[in-house]
Design an enzyme around this catalytic site. Structure first.
Site, mmCIF file in Angstrom:
data_model
loop_
_atom_site.group_PDB
_atom_site.id
_atom_site.type_symbol
_atom_site.label_atom_id
_atom_site.label_comp_id
_atom_site.label_asym_id
_atom_site.label_seq_id
_atom_site.Cartn_x
_atom_site.Cartn_y
_atom_site.Cartn_z
ATOM 1 C CB CYS A 2 -10.137 27.549 33.851
ATOM 2 S SG CYS A 2 -9.787 27.083 32.152
ATOM 3 N NE ARG A 27 -13.367 25.358 38.648
ATOM 4 C CZ ARG A 27 -14.660 25.101 38.705
ATOM 5 N NH1 ARG A 27 -15.175 24.584 39.787
ATOM 6 N NH2 ARG A 27 -15.438 25.374 37.685
ATOM 7 C CD1 TRP A 75 -8.400 20.080 31.895
ATOM 8 C CD2 TRP A 75 -9.819 20.865 30.360
ATOM 9 N NE1 TRP A 75 -8.799 19.029 31.116
ATOM 10 C CE2 TRP A 75 -9.667 19.465 30.168
ATOM 11 C CE3 TRP A 75 -10.661 21.559 29.491
ATOM 12 C CZ2 TRP A 75 -10.338 18.776 29.165
ATOM 13 C CZ3 TRP A 75 -11.327 20.870 28.496
ATOM 14 C CH2 TRP A 75 -11.167 19.491 28.346
ATOM 15 C CG ASN A 101 -14.112 28.216 33.437
ATOM 16 O OD1 ASN A 101 -13.742 27.397 32.615
ATOM 17 N ND2 ASN A 101 -14.979 27.934 34.399
ATOM 18 N N GLY A 102 -14.097 28.942 30.107
ATOM 19 C CA GLY A 102 -15.158 28.749 29.128
ATOM 20 C C GLY A 102 -14.644 28.898 27.709
ATOM 21 C CD GLU A 484 -17.208 5.174 39.419
ATOM 22 O OE1 GLU A 484 -17.475 5.540 38.261
ATOM 23 O OE2 GLU A 484 -16.646 5.913 40.248
ATOM 24 C CE LYS A 488 -13.778 7.139 40.580
ATOM 25 N NZ LYS A 488 -14.488 7.488 39.390
ATOM 26 C CD GLU A 491 -11.595 9.214 36.697
ATOM 27 O OE1 GLU A 491 -12.407 8.798 37.530
ATOM 28 O OE2 GLU A 491 -11.719 10.315 36.136
ATOM 29 C CG HIS A 507 -23.678 -12.121 23.521
ATOM 30 N ND1 HIS A 507 -24.367 -13.046 22.772
ATOM 31 C CD2 HIS A 507 -24.269 -12.119 24.749
ATOM 32 C CE1 HIS A 507 -25.341 -13.573 23.494
ATOM 33 N NE2 HIS A 507 -25.303 -13.020 24.713
ATOM 34 C CE LYS A 609 -14.550 16.546 41.691
ATOM 35 N NZ LYS A 609 -14.576 15.077 41.800
#
Ligand code: M6R
Length: 614
Positions: A2, A27, A75, A101-102, A484, A488, A491, A507, A609
């Site tokens: 947050c 955030r 968030w 936050n948390g 990566e 990208k 997301e 395989h 983030k």
């Protein structure tokens, strides 16, 4: 997770808080809210959804003028992102407002006690419990600072709390445990934020807080204590970037702006690394050369994109230093009982410096007596503070949720670390180290060359707006690049994307290949001919099964031409350094494809983030 803002001064608190929230929105953006103290009461508004919903509500129903307030962008952890669960939360008499936050881990037990006192809990959040506890303390006659100290001593978990009392128009009080909070120091005003972006347009002087501290800001000053009320001190520092770095600079997205900043970010990352004695130096080293020489194993821990930087680091460190390297997801690390001792160096890579999984992993490592070196982009954040040595990446603020310049500068820091260890351990001669540093110094121009051809990538990306699946292939240092590239796309474009080591295809994963499936292939530089040829074979295999091969290969590589349906040329660079150029087209591809799909590139759904919960 947050974003938190607090303000007391002479300006409109509404303006300062909303502007701060705008910069904190990366955030978390599930809901947003504000509380102002005006005429002995609290004026509060909070809305589910993005900050724009809150701003619209305030436009329609103005809040009273005030010069003290707090704000939050969320968030969600406890409870769905609804108006009721949005912060701030109030005590039952509407005297106290708090943002958080948390996660308060013992909230269920605390809620039972609150309900036993006849208080009705209206939201599903753990935060509301803190609001009731704080208000109860205020009503017993304590001031907000003392109330915060008392309540925090009863809370378990990780949290930043910021609160105002309707009956005290002169102070905002905050506390932190394992969750970020910084103070902005002004003239006749002071600020609180989850990070300095919250107040960067007003001041570049900041105060870093320690764990388990309570801070009280007034117009006149700042006071820091422990949870037990004992006096404490923060560490003051100057922020070396300004407001313009936190603006979009004419780009549609922060992410695109940050992609285009990479030549400069990589150059900045390399600045000042060579001392007058011709030796490499790190930012902060609280380890002696002897301690470093004793290192016989390195474990790299990180999450997401930072983890992929760690995978590239393994290739560089093992090759240049001959030290065995393991790369491990931070979230898995401490649960497998890793074998660590004083001769193990744990390298924690984190753009934000606040990722809870990584933080807990380094704490575990330190308890086992291992040394910890952080690679981090955020000065004053918790992970570098708790480490024995730090390489800052100097990328400037990264606002887009998808990491871009953060990743490239982490790669630079990893190469520098590998070279530094090679220097200390003597596994490479000085002139070899200098030669690689020179190759690194040439990278900003190579990255710029790729960016100058962004339109080629954009056109390709737009062709795939209806794709349902994209595969990425790489080998050696190109393998993490493939991972990566896939991350990208997941997301940002919300489509199925997977990265594979090209040799693994046969395989199993090759069964995924179907007519027309786009497969992005990172072709190694030709200096490693065997590696290059094996990659070309892998590309032939998928193409023979109908895949459309979109290849990234260095200029002059003609061997790839017959097998590439689309060819994007990369500058000629050594294989180990190729991730610095090969990642860029993949970033551009994901950014453009997500834009074409109409997605919010800077704030993809369900993400935040800085992930400050485990
Ligand atoms: O701040 P950190 O580098 O510790 O963050 C780690 C991951 O959460 C982060 O890289 C995440 O995977 C990004 N969204 C990737 O773009």
């Amino acid at each position: 997770m947050c974003g938190i803002v607090g303000y007391v001064g002479a300006r409109s608190a509404q303006d300062v808080v909303i502007e701060g929230l705008r910069r904190m929105e990366y955030r978390g953006y599930d809901s947003a809210g504000i509380a102002l103290v005006a005429d002995g009461t609290l004026a509060v508004d909070k809305r589910a959804g993005k900050l724009a919903n809150l701003e619209k509500a305030i436009d329609e129903r103005a809040l009273p003028a005030s010069t003290i307030g707090i704000g939050h962008t969320r968030w969600a952890t406890h409870g769905a992102p609804t108006d009721v669960n949005a912060h701030p939360h109030l005590g039952s008499h509407g005297r106290l407002a708090v943002v958080h936050n948390g996660i308060i881990e013992n909230f269920a037990a605390l809620r039972d006690r609150i309900e036993d006192e006849g208080i009705t809990v209206v939201s599903e959040t753990d935060t509301e419990i803190a609001a009731h506890l704080l208000e109860l303390q205020l009503e017993s006659g304590e001031d907000l600072t003392t109330a915060m100290q008392r309540v925090c001593s009863r809370l378990e978990g990780a949290f930043t709390l910021v609160a105002v009392d309707a009956q005290d128009p002169d102070r905002v009080v905050a506390a932190r445990r394992n969750s970020p909070l910084v103070v902005g120091l002004g003239e006749g005003e002071n600020f609180l934020g989850s990070d300095v972006a919250a107040f960067i347009e007003h001041t570049r002087e900041a105060l870093e807080l320690g764990q388990d501290q309570v801070v009280t800001i007034t117009r006149e000053g700042v006071e820091v204590t422990g949870f037990d009320g004992s006096p404490a001190e923060g560490k003051q520092y100057h922020v070396d970037w300004d407001l313009s770095a936190a603006e979009k600079d004419g780009h549609d997205w922060f992410m695109r702006k940050e992609i285009f900043e990479q030549p400069r970010a990589v150059a900045d990352s390399l600045l000042g690394r060579m001392g007058a004695d011709g030796l490499l130096q790190l930012d902060e080293v609280r380890l002696s050369d002897d301690e470093l020489r004793d290192i016989d194993k390195i474990i790299i821990i990180a999450c997401g994109t930072s983890f992929y930087a760690g995978m590239v680091a393994k290739y560089a460190i093992e090759h240049w230093c001959r030290i065995p390297v393991e790369v491990e997801l931070a979230s898995e690390f401490r649960y497998r009982d890793p074998i660590l001792n004083y001769s193990t160096l744990v390298v924690a890579i984190s753009q934000s410096g606040e990722t809870a999984d990584t933080l807990q992993a380094i704490r575990h490592a330190r308890v086992q007596k291992s040394k910890v070196l952080a690679i981090c982009n955020t000065n004053g954040s918790t992970i570098p503070r708790e480490s024995d040595a730090v390489i800052y990446t100097h990328a400037g603020p990264e606002i887009g949720v998808a990491s871009t310049k953060g990743f490239l500068t982490q790669l630079v820091a990893c190469y520098l670390l590998a070279l530094y260890l090679a220097q200390v351990k003597g596994t490479r001669y000085g002139d070899e180290i200098h030669q690689i540093v020179r190759q690194l110094e040439a990278m900003p121009a190579h990255i710029q060359d790729v960016l100058d051809r962004a339109d080629e990538v954009y056109a390709l990306a737009r062709e795939y707006v209806d794709a349902t699946s994209v595969l990425f292939l790489g080998r050696h240092a190109g393998y993490p690049v493939a991972l990566e590239g896939a991350l990208k796309l997941k997301e940002l474009a919300y489509l199925h994307a997977e990265g594979f080591a090209a040799g693994e295809l046969k395989h199993g994963p090759i069964a995924l290949v179907d007519e027309g499936l786009p497969v992005l292939c990172v072709v190694p530089s030709r200096g490693r001919d065997q590696l290059h040829d094996k990659m070309v074979s892998g590309i032939q295999e998928v193409r023979a099964r109908g895949a459309r091969t979109l290849c990234l290969a260095e200029v002059g590589d003609t061997a790839i031409e017959p097998y590439a349906d689309v060819l994007f040329r990369l500058p000629k660079v050594p294989t180990l350094l190729q991730p610095l150029v090969a990642t860029v087209p993949l970033q551009l591809f994901a950014c453009e494809l997500a834009t074409a799909k109409g997605h919010d590139v800077d704030q993809p759904r369900n993400l935040a983030k800085s992930v400050t919960v485990e």
